[in-house]
Write a protein that holds these residues in place. Sequence first.
Motif, PDB file in Angstrom:
ATOM      1  N   ALA A  88       0.835  -1.201   0.000  1.00 48.93           N
ATOM      2  CA  ALA A  88       0.000   0.000   0.000  1.00 48.93           C
ATOM      3  C   ALA A  88       0.872   1.255   0.000  1.00 48.93           C
ATOM      4  CB  ALA A  88      -0.915  -0.001   1.216  1.00 48.93           C
ATOM      5  N   VAL A  89       0.556   2.190  -0.868  1.00 53.80           N
ATOM      6  CA  VAL A  89       1.320   3.426  -1.003  1.00 53.80           C
ATOM      7  C   VAL A  89       0.406   4.607  -0.696  1.00 53.80           C
ATOM      8  CG1 VAL A  89       2.936   2.502  -2.702  1.00 53.80           C
ATOM      9  CG2 VAL A  89       0.785   3.521  -3.475  1.00 53.80           C
ATOM     10  N   PRO A  90       0.998   5.755  -0.299  1.00 54.31           N
ATOM     11  CA  PRO A  90       0.178   6.964  -0.124  1.00 54.31           C
ATOM     12  C   PRO A  90      -0.466   7.358  -1.456  1.00 54.31           C
ATOM     13  CG  PRO A  90       2.356   7.237   0.876  1.00 54.31           C
ATOM     14  CD  PRO A  90       2.411   5.983   0.073  1.00 54.31           C
ATOM     15  N   ILE A  91      -1.772   7.367  -1.504  1.00 52.70           N
ATOM     16  CA  ILE A  91      -2.474   7.550  -2.769  1.00 52.70           C
ATOM     17  C   ILE A  91      -2.152   8.895  -3.409  1.00 52.70           C
ATOM     18  CG2 ILE A  91      -4.769   7.778  -3.818  1.00 52.70           C
ATOM     19  CD1 ILE A  91      -5.776   5.678  -1.854  1.00 52.70           C
ATOM     20  N   GLY A  92      -2.212   9.966  -2.620  1.00 53.69           N
ATOM     21  CA  GLY A  92      -1.959  11.284  -3.163  1.00 53.69           C
ATOM     22  C   GLY A  92      -0.559  11.442  -3.724  1.00 53.69           C
ATOM     23  N   ARG A  93       0.425  10.920  -2.988  1.00 54.93           N
ATOM     24  CA  ARG A  93       1.809  11.042  -3.456  1.00 54.93           C
ATOM     25  C   ARG A  93       2.035  10.209  -4.714  1.00 54.93           C
ATOM     26  NH1 ARG A  93       7.361   9.133  -0.368  1.00 54.93           N
ATOM     27  NH2 ARG A  93       8.803  10.050  -1.881  1.00 54.93           N
ATOM     28  N   TRP A  94       1.475   9.001  -4.746  1.00 53.60           N
ATOM     29  CA  TRP A  94       1.638   8.131  -5.924  1.00 53.60           C
ATOM     30  C   TRP A  94       1.014   8.780  -7.160  1.00 53.60           C
ATOM     31  CZ3 TRP A  94       4.260   3.496  -6.305  1.00 53.60           C
ATOM     32  CH2 TRP A  94       4.045   2.740  -7.466  1.00 53.60           C
ATOM     33  N   ILE A  95      -0.156   9.364  -6.995  1.00 55.64           N
ATOM     34  CA  ILE A  95      -0.805  10.039  -8.122  1.00 55.64           C
ATOM     35  C   ILE A  95       0.029  11.224  -8.585  1.00 55.64           C
ATOM     36  CG2 ILE A  95      -2.810  11.436  -8.784  1.00 55.64           C
ATOM     37  CD1 ILE A  95      -4.517   9.633  -7.003  1.00 55.64           C
ATOM     38  N   GLN A 148       8.132   6.537  -9.316  1.00 58.85           N
ATOM     39  CA  GLN A 148       7.376   5.737  -8.346  1.00 58.85           C
ATOM     40  C   GLN A 148       8.271   4.961  -7.391  1.00 58.85           C
ATOM     41  OE1 GLN A 148       5.082   3.405 -11.117  1.00 58.85           O
ATOM     42  NE2 GLN A 148       3.333   4.799 -11.053  1.00 58.85           N
ATOM     43  N   TRP A 149       9.501   4.724  -7.770  1.00 61.07           N
ATOM     44  CA  TRP A 149      10.427   3.925  -6.977  1.00 61.07           C
ATOM     45  C   TRP A 149      10.542   4.399  -5.524  1.00 61.07           C
ATOM     46  CZ3 TRP A 149      16.354   4.736  -8.005  1.00 61.07           C
ATOM     47  CH2 TRP A 149      17.102   4.107  -7.006  1.00 61.07           C
ATOM     48  N   PRO A 150      10.799   5.700  -5.250  1.00 60.81           N
ATOM     49  CA  PRO A 150      10.927   6.103  -3.841  1.00 60.81           C
ATOM     50  C   PRO A 150       9.654   5.881  -3.034  1.00 60.81           C
ATOM     51  CG  PRO A 150      11.781   7.806  -5.321  1.00 60.81           C
ATOM     52  CD  PRO A 150      11.028   6.832  -6.165  1.00 60.81           C
ATOM     53  N   VAL A 151       8.504   5.968  -3.692  1.00 60.08           N
ATOM     54  CA  VAL A 151       7.246   5.756  -2.978  1.00 60.08           C
ATOM     55  C   VAL A 151       7.104   4.288  -2.587  1.00 60.08           C
ATOM     56  CG1 VAL A 151       4.761   6.156  -3.021  1.00 60.08           C
ATOM     57  CG2 VAL A 151       6.272   7.623  -4.368  1.00 60.08           C
ATOM     58  N   LEU A 152       7.470   3.395  -3.498  1.00 64.39           N
ATOM     59  CA  LEU A 152       7.458   1.966  -3.169  1.00 64.39           C
ATOM     60  C   LEU A 152       8.452   1.646  -2.071  1.00 64.39           C
ATOM     61  CD1 LEU A 152       7.161  -0.091  -6.488  1.00 64.39           C
ATOM     62  CD2 LEU A 152       5.519   0.049  -4.615  1.00 64.39           C
ATOM     63  N   ALA A 153       9.628   2.262  -2.133  1.00 60.52           N
ATOM     64  CA  ALA A 153      10.635   2.034  -1.093  1.00 60.52           C
ATOM     65  C   ALA A 153      10.116   2.495   0.260  1.00 60.52           C
ATOM     66  CB  ALA A 153      11.932   2.763  -1.449  1.00 60.52           C
TER      67      ALA A 153
END
Length: 227
Positions: A88-95, A148-153
């Motif tokens: 699960a990732v922060p939705i706003g940041r991923w978008i 997207q990589w840093p968000v997944l990390a």
Amino acid sequence: MGTRTAATGAQAARPSPPGRPFRLGRWTAGTVLGESVGFLLPVTAFALADAAGLAGWPAWLLLVAVGAGEGALLGAGQSLALRGSAAAVPIGRWIAVTAAAASGAWAIGMLPSTLADAGTTVDWGAPATWVIAGIAGLVLLASIPLAQWPVLAGAGVPRAWRWVPIGMVAWLAGLPFTFAPSPMVGLSTPAPVVFALFAASGLCMAVVMALVTGIGLRRMLRERTTT
């Protein structure tokens, strides 16, 4: 009192339970929906630009802008598919990062035709031109997964850097579908037919990209469960 404090400390030290398992079908559905619908934005923008007689840099600006919308819809579909899962990732940041990266990808992808419309001659016989084109192509393919990589990390996905090559392969496999309708359309082709052909090509691209990234992400997450 001491026993309660120790129990509280042990509970705080215990890792939080993982989310539900990653579901390839859920990821595929969310990604395909987000990208296939999002791709209709640049398809529509191309039609509007053609009807309005836009070319060169004004058309480039339009496509860069709607490219952000495409990325936002893709990011929304992906992040909602991951909600509650082990990734699960922060939705706003991923978008946000996906929208910005998609806009950058369109900026790169539209450059050759924009330069041609502006009357700039590109010497395709020069080796330097091919080197620059190759680098630009790699940057285009890497733009979204790199963002997207840093968000997944941050979500705790093991060795999240692998998302970059996985994403590049996925886009490399999917993007050629978007060029498939070009030989079949011409000035006399009805606009609804053109729209339908490119919408179908966008759907094919989305399916391939979703499956490749989904299979890759599932393998990445399996390491978390075995460590």
